[in-house]
Design a protein around this motif. Structure first.
Motif, PDB file in Angstrom:
ATOM      1  N   ILE A 294      63.075  38.820 -17.029  1.00  0.00           N
ATOM      2  CA  ILE A 294      63.140  38.266 -15.680  1.00  0.00           C
ATOM      3  C   ILE A 294      61.931  38.669 -14.834  1.00  0.00           C
ATOM      4  O   ILE A 294      61.716  38.090 -13.762  1.00  0.00           O
ATOM      5  CB  ILE A 294      64.446  38.665 -14.959  1.00  0.00           C
ATOM      6  CG1 ILE A 294      64.530  40.176 -14.751  1.00  0.00           C
ATOM      7  CG2 ILE A 294      65.646  38.142 -15.711  1.00  0.00           C
ATOM      8  CD1 ILE A 294      65.763  40.581 -13.957  1.00  0.00           C
ATOM      9  N   ALA A 295      61.127  39.607 -15.350  1.00  0.00           N
ATOM     10  CA  ALA A 295      59.891  39.938 -14.635  1.00  0.00           C
ATOM     11  C   ALA A 295      58.937  38.751 -14.585  1.00  0.00           C
ATOM     12  O   ALA A 295      58.045  38.698 -13.741  1.00  0.00           O
ATOM     13  CB  ALA A 295      59.207  41.136 -15.304  1.00  0.00           C
ATOM     14  N   ALA A 296      59.139  37.790 -15.483  1.00  0.00           N
ATOM     15  CA  ALA A 296      58.285  36.597 -15.493  1.00  0.00           C
ATOM     16  C   ALA A 296      58.712  35.563 -14.451  1.00  0.00           C
ATOM     17  O   ALA A 296      57.993  34.592 -14.215  1.00  0.00           O
ATOM     18  CB  ALA A 296      58.299  35.963 -16.881  1.00  0.00           C
ATOM     19  N   MET A 297      59.864  35.757 -13.837  1.00  0.00           N
ATOM     20  CA  MET A 297      60.284  34.838 -12.777  1.00  0.00           C
ATOM     21  C   MET A 297      59.365  34.996 -11.562  1.00  0.00           C
ATOM     22  O   MET A 297      58.889  36.089 -11.263  1.00  0.00           O
ATOM     23  CB  MET A 297      61.729  35.107 -12.361  1.00  0.00           C
ATOM     24  CG  MET A 297      62.763  34.587 -13.329  1.00  0.00           C
ATOM     25  SD  MET A 297      64.435  34.832 -12.666  1.00  0.00           S
ATOM     26  CE  MET A 297      65.393  33.833 -13.789  1.00  0.00           C
ATOM     27  N   GLU A 298      59.166  33.899 -10.859  1.00  0.00           N
ATOM     28  CA  GLU A 298      58.315  33.911  -9.676  1.00  0.00           C
ATOM     29  C   GLU A 298      59.139  33.535  -8.452  1.00  0.00           C
ATOM     30  O   GLU A 298      60.003  32.673  -8.526  1.00  0.00           O
ATOM     31  CB  GLU A 298      57.168  32.911  -9.835  1.00  0.00           C
ATOM     32  CG  GLU A 298      56.304  33.148 -11.057  1.00  0.00           C
ATOM     33  CD  GLU A 298      55.303  32.019 -11.261  1.00  0.00           C
ATOM     34  OE1 GLU A 298      55.048  31.270 -10.285  1.00  0.00           O
ATOM     35  OE2 GLU A 298      54.799  31.875 -12.387  1.00  0.00           O
ATOM     36  N   PRO A 299      58.868  34.171  -7.312  1.00  0.00           N
ATOM     37  CA  PRO A 299      59.581  33.784  -6.089  1.00  0.00           C
ATOM     38  C   PRO A 299      58.953  32.546  -5.456  1.00  0.00           C
ATOM     39  O   PRO A 299      57.775  32.242  -5.668  1.00  0.00           O
ATOM     40  CB  PRO A 299      59.397  35.011  -5.195  1.00  0.00           C
ATOM     41  CG  PRO A 299      58.081  35.583  -5.619  1.00  0.00           C
ATOM     42  CD  PRO A 299      57.976  35.324  -7.110  1.00  0.00           C
ATOM     43  N   SER A 300      59.751  31.828  -4.693  1.00  0.00           N
ATOM     44  CA  SER A 300      59.262  30.662  -3.965  1.00  0.00           C
ATOM     45  C   SER A 300      59.770  30.739  -2.531  1.00  0.00           C
ATOM     46  O   SER A 300      60.957  31.003  -2.305  1.00  0.00           O
ATOM     47  CB  SER A 300      59.741  29.375  -4.636  1.00  0.00           C
ATOM     48  OG  SER A 300      59.103  28.245  -4.077  1.00  0.00           O
ATOM     49  N   PRO A 402      58.565  25.262 -15.386  1.00  0.00           N
ATOM     50  CA  PRO A 402      58.984  24.749 -16.695  1.00  0.00           C
ATOM     51  C   PRO A 402      59.380  25.884 -17.641  1.00  0.00           C
ATOM     52  O   PRO A 402      58.659  26.872 -17.790  1.00  0.00           O
ATOM     53  CB  PRO A 402      57.742  24.014 -17.195  1.00  0.00           C
ATOM     54  CG  PRO A 402      57.036  23.585 -15.952  1.00  0.00           C
ATOM     55  CD  PRO A 402      57.253  24.705 -14.972  1.00  0.00           C
ATOM     56  N   GLY A 403      60.542  25.752 -18.252  1.00  0.00           N
ATOM     57  CA  GLY A 403      61.017  26.739 -19.218  1.00  0.00           C
ATOM     58  C   GLY A 403      61.692  27.953 -18.627  1.00  0.00           C
ATOM     59  O   GLY A 403      62.107  28.847 -19.375  1.00  0.00           O
ATOM     60  N   VAL A 404      61.859  28.012 -17.287  1.00  0.00           N
ATOM     61  CA  VAL A 404      62.428  29.220 -16.684  1.00  0.00           C
ATOM     62  C   VAL A 404      63.873  29.443 -17.125  1.00  0.00           C
ATOM     63  O   VAL A 404      64.349  30.592 -17.168  1.00  0.00           O
ATOM     64  CB  VAL A 404      62.326  29.157 -15.145  1.00  0.00           C
ATOM     65  CG1 VAL A 404      63.274  28.108 -14.571  1.00  0.00           C
ATOM     66  CG2 VAL A 404      62.592  30.521 -14.517  1.00  0.00           C
ATOM     67  N   ASP A 405      64.594  28.375 -17.475  1.00  0.00           N
ATOM     68  CA  ASP A 405      65.985  28.555 -17.900  1.00  0.00           C
ATOM     69  C   ASP A 405      66.107  29.466 -19.115  1.00  0.00           C
ATOM     70  O   ASP A 405      67.131  30.134 -19.297  1.00  0.00           O
ATOM     71  CB  ASP A 405      66.615  27.199 -18.228  1.00  0.00           C
ATOM     72  CG  ASP A 405      67.187  26.517 -16.989  1.00  0.00           C
ATOM     73  OD1 ASP A 405      67.382  27.208 -15.977  1.00  0.00           O
ATOM     74  OD2 ASP A 405      67.438  25.304 -17.041  1.00  0.00           O
ATOM     75  N   ALA A 406      65.069  29.508 -19.935  1.00  0.00           N
ATOM     76  CA  ALA A 406      65.131  30.316 -21.158  1.00  0.00           C
ATOM     77  C   ALA A 406      65.176  31.804 -20.868  1.00  0.00           C
ATOM     78  O   ALA A 406      65.582  32.586 -21.736  1.00  0.00           O
ATOM     79  CB  ALA A 406      63.934  29.991 -22.052  1.00  0.00           C
ATOM     80  N   ILE A 407      64.750  32.233 -19.673  1.00  0.00           N
ATOM     81  CA  ILE A 407      64.743  33.665 -19.363  1.00  0.00           C
ATOM     82  C   ILE A 407      65.813  34.035 -18.343  1.00  0.00           C
ATOM     83  O   ILE A 407      65.891  35.195 -17.928  1.00  0.00           O
ATOM     84  CB  ILE A 407      63.359  34.125 -18.857  1.00  0.00           C
ATOM     85  CG1 ILE A 407      62.970  33.395 -17.569  1.00  0.00           C
ATOM     86  CG2 ILE A 407      62.302  33.918 -19.932  1.00  0.00           C
ATOM     87  CD1 ILE A 407      61.665  33.905 -16.962  1.00  0.00           C
ATOM     88  N   ARG A 408      66.646  33.090 -17.954  1.00  0.00           N
ATOM     89  CA  ARG A 408      67.736  33.417 -17.036  1.00  0.00           C
ATOM     90  C   ARG A 408      68.859  34.079 -17.827  1.00  0.00           C
ATOM     91  O   ARG A 408      69.401  33.496 -18.773  1.00  0.00           O
ATOM     92  CB  ARG A 408      68.239  32.154 -16.333  1.00  0.00           C
ATOM     93  CG  ARG A 408      67.200  31.517 -15.442  1.00  0.00           C
ATOM     94  CD  ARG A 408      67.645  30.156 -14.932  1.00  0.00           C
ATOM     95  NE  ARG A 408      68.723  30.256 -13.948  1.00  0.00           N
ATOM     96  CZ  ARG A 408      69.308  29.196 -13.387  1.00  0.00           C
ATOM     97  NH1 ARG A 408      68.957  27.967 -13.775  1.00  0.00           N
ATOM     98  NH2 ARG A 408      70.250  29.362 -12.485  1.00  0.00           N
TER      99      ARG A 408
END
Length: 495
Positions: A294-300, A402-408
């Motif tokens: 989840i460290a790869a997630m980015e805030p918006s 794109p692809g963020v669901d894979a790390i949720r």
């Protein structure tokens, strides 16, 4: 006859008083559990909250939150806790085009997925060629369930016959505000879900639910009272220092910032994604290596601009502004009856994915928005601004890349008794209030399963219309669209 003491009730500690934590608590009351809800701030609600204007003492929302009729679990939560009466259903959505003409999106007589077709064809901020392009794009979107791996939604749109104008005025208008992200960095599946669930599958999914009261009243004062009345131990200004393990590496409980400790059978971590790992003790971090991703997630970010004028400016309850920096204008004088003292009007303007405002100070951001309002309505140019606030939630949601669901991650972790909740967890929904509520319901379901009391908590989606269900499932893809103009386009971002 000897009496044996009753076994102690299992204790659940929920860390975080945002919507995910509130949904978890609301589904665990009256089930023979000791529930403690810890919130580091002096009020509940998380990002769906208000602050007190020191000049007037009234509640001002951090940013406008709206729901859609397709958000069935959020609606269930609101009914469950007794705040459903504080939302108003909008059967139509008003658009104000760049030329100043208005259009209304509402359901006609046709069945889904064609129920919005008549009002869309009457919209005047798109030409006939634009409407044909959009119709073709919607048909392909309905029938393309996967897209290409790693492809952004902007790239999908270019590949499926859209041009700068349709992307800027239609697709971005809907999706930037719905998903809080830029189309060139937006996941295809999330974008598709917005249109299929909200606009195609049934006749009501697109309708908005707008709070008729400040968020601080909805998710703060009312929820706090409702939970306390049902035995939940709600503790405000109770920050958590760590979530702890015992000497065997199993879950023990939490340690508060003031040094106090609470033992727990279950802990639900309902905080933003960037805070989770820092709360876990080293032993628990070692047992949850999957959370490293989840460290790869980015805030918006989302920015709300609150403006009080000395006279009426906006002739609508709400309006969408295609082709502008601002996304929505909500007239709180009309929606919530909040007329400024001495008369006038209170507007809240929303800018989603507000990266374009990030480099500006608050005065500059205010002036940009005032300039857009003056272009939309001459009255805004003549009115006097009596008070204003610019509030940016820099990490309002995770970016729908794109692809963020894979790390949720799922709500259940490898550690017995340790659960996660938040719109950033795997809910099969984007970062929305619906996703937050679903995460809380899923965490509660896991706890009840662990206690051998399985219960279905999630509410079903709105049923698809009969024709929509058949068309979305069975029709072959439409033929490729080959536009005879503007095939090539520059990289597309916010527009």
């Amino acid at each position: 006859m000897s009496r044996h003491p009753a076994p102690p009730m299992p204790r659940v500690v929920i860390v975080g008083g945002g919507l995910a934590g509130l949904a978890t608590a609301a589904t665990l009351v009256d089930r023979g559990l000791r529930v403690t809800l810890l919130e580091s701030r002096p009020r509940l609600g998380g990002r769906a909250a208000s602050f007190t204007d020191p000049a007037t003492g009234e509640l001002v929302d951090n940013c406008q939150h709206v729901s859609m009729a397709c958000c069935t679990n959020l609606a269930d939560f609101c009914r469950r806790v007794g705040i459903a009466d504080l939302f108003r259903r909008e059967p139509a959505v008003t658009f104000l085009g760049p030329d100043g003409r208005t259009s209304t999106l509402k359901a006609g007589l046709a069945p889904a997925p064609f129920h919005l077709g008549a009002s869309f064809l009457r919209s005047n901020y798109l030409g006939w060629r634009d409407k044909l392009r959009v119709a073709h794009g919607m048909a392909r979107l309905a029938l393309d369930a996967e897209g290409r791996p790693g492809e952004s939604f902007a790239d999908w749109l270019w590949r499926n016959g859209q041009n700068t104008r349709t992307i800027h005025l239609f697709w971005a208008t809907v999706l930037v505000s719905a998903l809080n992200g830029r189309l060139d960095r937006m996941d295809f599946a999330m974008a598709r879900k917005v249109f299929v669930d909200g606009f195609l599958a049934n006749r009501e999914g697109f309708q908005m639910e707008i709070p008729a009261a400040p968020l601080g009243e909805l998710y703060g004062l009312r929820l706090e009272t409702w939970l306390r009345d049902r035995g939940v131990d709600v503790r405000l200004t109770a920050g958590v220092r760590s979530i702890d393990a015992d000497e065997d590496g199993d879950l023990r409980g939490v340690t508060l910032r003031d040094g106090g400790a609470i033992d727990a059978d279950f802990v639900v971590v309902a905080v933003p994604f960037d805070r989770v790992r820092g709360l876990l003790s080293p032993a628990l971090r070692e047992r949850t290596p999957g959370l490293d991703a989840i460290a790869a997630m980015e805030p918006s970010p989302i920015t709300g601009i609150h403006l009080w004028f000395d006279r009426p400016v906006c002739p609508f309850d709400h309006v969408v502004a295609p082709g502008r920096l601002l996304d929505w204008v909500f007239n709180h004088t009309r929606i919530q009856g909040r007329e400024p003292k001495g008369g006038g009007e209170y507007l809240q303007v929303v800018v989603s994915a507000s990266h374009d405002l990030a480099w500006m100070n608050k005065e500059a951001a205010r002036d940009v928005i005032l300039g857009e309002l003056a272009e939309m309505w001459p009255a805004a140019r003549e009115a006097k601004l009596t008070r204003w606030w610019v509030v940016t939630e820099h990490a309002a949601t995770f970016a729908p890349t794109p692809g963020v669901d894979a790390i949720r991650p799922p709500q259940r972790t490898p550690v017995d008794g340790l659960y996660l909740a938040g719109d950033w967890t795997d809910t099969e929904w984007p970062a929305t209030m619906e996703g937050a509520v679903r995460s809380g319901y899923l965490a509660s379901r896991g706890i009840l399963e662990d206690l051998d009391r399985p219960e279905r908590l999630l509410v079903a989606d709105l049923p698809a219309g009969r024709l929509a269900a058949r068309l979305l499932r069975r029709l072959p893809p439409p033929p490729r669209f080959r536009p005879d103009f503007e095939e090539m386009a520059p990289d597309f971002g916010r527009g």
